[in-house]
Design an enzyme around this catalytic site. Structure first.
Site, PDB file in Angstrom:
ATOM      1  N   TYR A 146     -43.381  -0.356  -7.481  1.00 54.80           N
ATOM      2  CA  TYR A 146     -43.873  -1.159  -8.599  1.00 54.80           C
ATOM      3  C   TYR A 146     -45.389  -1.201  -8.529  1.00 54.80           C
ATOM      4  CZ  TYR A 146     -44.699  -5.304 -11.549  1.00 54.80           C
ATOM      5  OH  TYR A 146     -45.138  -6.177 -12.512  1.00 54.80           O
ATOM      6  N   ASP A 192     -51.371   2.139  -3.668  1.00 53.59           N
ATOM      7  CA  ASP A 192     -51.218   0.783  -4.172  1.00 53.59           C
ATOM      8  C   ASP A 192     -50.927  -0.120  -2.981  1.00 53.59           C
ATOM      9  OD1 ASP A 192     -50.583  -1.630  -5.237  1.00 53.59           O
ATOM     10  OD2 ASP A 192     -49.266  -0.838  -6.817  1.00 53.59           O
ATOM     11  N   LYS A 229     -53.089  -9.703  -4.208  1.00 49.85           N
ATOM     12  CA  LYS A 229     -52.370 -10.641  -3.347  1.00 49.85           C
ATOM     13  C   LYS A 229     -53.255 -11.242  -2.233  1.00 49.85           C
ATOM     14  CE  LYS A 229     -47.963  -9.319  -5.092  1.00 49.85           C
ATOM     15  NZ  LYS A 229     -47.342  -8.074  -5.473  1.00 49.85           N
TER      16      LYS A 229
HETATM   17  C1  LIG Z   1     -47.482  -7.454  -6.915  1.00 51.82           C
HETATM   18  C2  LIG Z   1     -47.762  -6.014  -7.048  1.00 51.82           C
HETATM   19  C3  LIG Z   1     -48.444  -5.489  -8.143  1.00 51.82           C
HETATM   20  C4  LIG Z   1     -48.802  -6.315  -9.335  1.00 51.82           C
HETATM   21  O1  LIG Z   1     -49.693  -7.331  -9.037  1.00 51.82           O
HETATM   22  P1  LIG Z   1     -49.793  -8.596 -10.035  1.00 51.82           P
HETATM   23  O2  LIG Z   1     -50.903  -9.401  -9.460  1.00 51.82           O
HETATM   24  O3  LIG Z   1     -48.450  -9.251  -9.985  1.00 51.82           O
HETATM   25  O4  LIG Z   1     -50.092  -8.063 -11.376  1.00 51.82           O
HETATM   26  C5  LIG Z   1     -48.788  -4.159  -8.130  1.00 51.82           C
HETATM   27  N1  LIG Z   1     -48.445  -3.361  -7.101  1.00 51.82           N
HETATM   28  C6  LIG Z   1     -47.774  -3.827  -6.038  1.00 51.82           C
HETATM   29  C7  LIG Z   1     -47.439  -2.905  -4.910  1.00 51.82           C
HETATM   30  C8  LIG Z   1     -47.387  -5.161  -5.982  1.00 51.82           C
HETATM   31  O5  LIG Z   1     -46.680  -5.600  -4.938  1.00 51.82           O
END
Ligand SMILES: *Cc1c(COP(=O)(O)O)cnc(C)c1O
Length: 436
Positions: A146, A241, A274
């Protein structure tokens, strides 16, 4: 103490009148597991209290950001000070420079970063930058990873590698999804095939190096090595990511772990979120100077944000990073997380439950499966009804894990041996009831 009225239920009822599904982010609604979401009243350390005053041991930590636990005094102090100086200016501040310097110092793959407000925004912007910098349109992503909810990233596999990806959401035109090639995680053969077919048109390969959105699945070292080699051979950018794994699995993120096993390894671009906001809306993306200077106002790739680099959020992020950079922080966090993951496995097996678990730093995953899965399809072989029984059994006993079997879990520096022991005892009871 059972309250006469269930305030969670009351609030959920009201919420559903005015907020679609009663929540502002879908997984909070408990749709996968059923039941009523807990409305959080307050949190401290490793615990939160719901609207009925019921206490839970929190293994979500806002889905990753709360690595210090809730309400760490130094972070609270920094935020309070920042608020007094102003909420937002739309002009640069010193703290943005400090945070950028801190990130670049801790992650040597980056020369420069740009701060944004959410992981979605960071991933979306990194993607545009990769396309702008390479002049190519196609991207590779993996099933089960994601990267936020930007259109081009809400795509699942088509019927074959030569075909287009399919949107996973209504409202994403097939034309937007068609440039996204979706492959199975950890499958080197598919990766090679995709580069053989589309190599000269691939702008970037985006990957969660340790996937935390299909529970917890590591990219194997040979797979990651091949990702790097193929990107290099074909002139595509490797985009990590690390919104979830950054400052969570190790101080230098997952990339520091792969660099230990693959000499000279580094991604081209990194996406963060995060933990770097410590619970405030803050995210970032960064990489080499030559690529980052393609961004406006230096270069032709447009990207902007009214609240980007927000002064309160940067204060929160800086105060959080200051704590995690203390000597021994990740060793202690990893030991505690390992005690939980291993402990759960021991308890489950002693009750005759098929179980596997893995963890890195302060992030963990467990499966009601005999072996650790390597891709999304294997994760989804989990018996959902059994997971739901486990989820609700733990919840009733004051242990709050993610309300879906495809989510990772998080331990914070505030979790104590006592919290772990209480969790394992609760798990033992639930596993025993599941066996019957
Ligand atoms: C949480 C997450 C996102 C999205 O971040 P948001 O702040 O919720 O938009 C993107 N990539 C990864 C791997 C994530 O865990």
């Amino acid at each position: 103490m059972t309250p006469n009225t269930d305030r969670n239920e009351e609030l959920f009822e009201r919420a559903r009148q005015r907020i679609p599904g009663g929540v502002n982010s879908p997984v909070r609604a408990f749709r996968a597991v059923g039941g009523t979401p807990r409305f959080v009243q307050r949190a401290q350390g490793a615990h939160f209290w719901d609207a009925n005053g019921q206490r839970y041991i929190d293994y979500i930590g806002s889905w990753g950001p709360m690595i210090l636990g809730h309400g760490h005094p130094a972070v609270v102090e920094a935020v309070q000070q920042a608020v007094l100086d102003g909420f937002s200016f739309g002009a640069p501040t010193e703290r943005e420079v400090q945070l950028a310097e801190a990130i670049v110092h801790l992650m040597p793959s980056m020369d420069m970063v740009r701060l944004v407000s959410s992981g979605t925004e960071a991933a979306m912007s990194a993607l545009r930058l990769a396309r702008g910098a390479t002049g190519r349109k196609r991207i590779i992503k993996f099933e089960g990873c994601y990267h936020g909810h930007a259109d081009a990233l809400l795509v699942k596999a088509g019927s074959g590698l030569a075909t287009f990806g399919n949107p996973t959401s209504a409202g994403v035109p097939p034309e937007v999804a068609q440039h996204t090639v979706v492959l199975e995680y950890n499958h080197i053969g598919q990766l090679e095939e995709a580069f053989a077919l589309h190599g000269s048109d691939i702008a970037c390969l985006m990957i969660e190096p340790i996937a935390g959105n299909m529970n917890f699945v590591r990219a194997s070292v040979p797979f990651m090595r091949r990702c790097r080699e193929l990107c290099d051979q074909h002139g595509a950018l490797l985009v990590f990511d690390e919104v979830m794994t950054g400052f969570r699995v190790a101080l230098g993120g997952a990339q520091s772990l792969y660099a230990r096993q693959i000499p000279g390894f580094r991604p081209d671009l990194t996406v963060l979120g995060k933990v770097i906001g410590g619970g405030m809306p803050l995210a970032a993306f960064g990489g080499p100077r030559a690529v980052m200077e393609q961004l406006a106002p230096m270069g032709p790739v447009y990207q902007a944000g009214t609240l980007s680099g927000n002064p309160v959020a940067t204060a929160c992020g800086l105060a959080t990073l200051e704590q995690v950079t203390r000597p021994g922080f990740y060793e202690a966090l990893a030991a505690r997380t390992r005690a939980l993951a291993d402990g759960l496995a021991v308890v489950a097996r002693s009750e005759g439950i098929e179980f596997s678990a893995d963890c890195e730093g302060g992030m963990f995953g467990f499966f009601l499966l005999p072996e650790l899965p390597q891709d999304y399809r294997s994760v989804m072989r989990t018996d959902a009804a059994r997971f739901n029984a486990l989820f609700h059994g733990l919840l009733e006993r004051g242990v709050y894990i993610a309300p879906a079997l495809y989510e990772a879990g998080f331990v914070s520096a505030a979790h104590t041996d006592d919290d772990i022991a209480t969790t394992l005892e609760a798990a033992r009871e639930v596993f025993a009831s599941m066996r019957a």
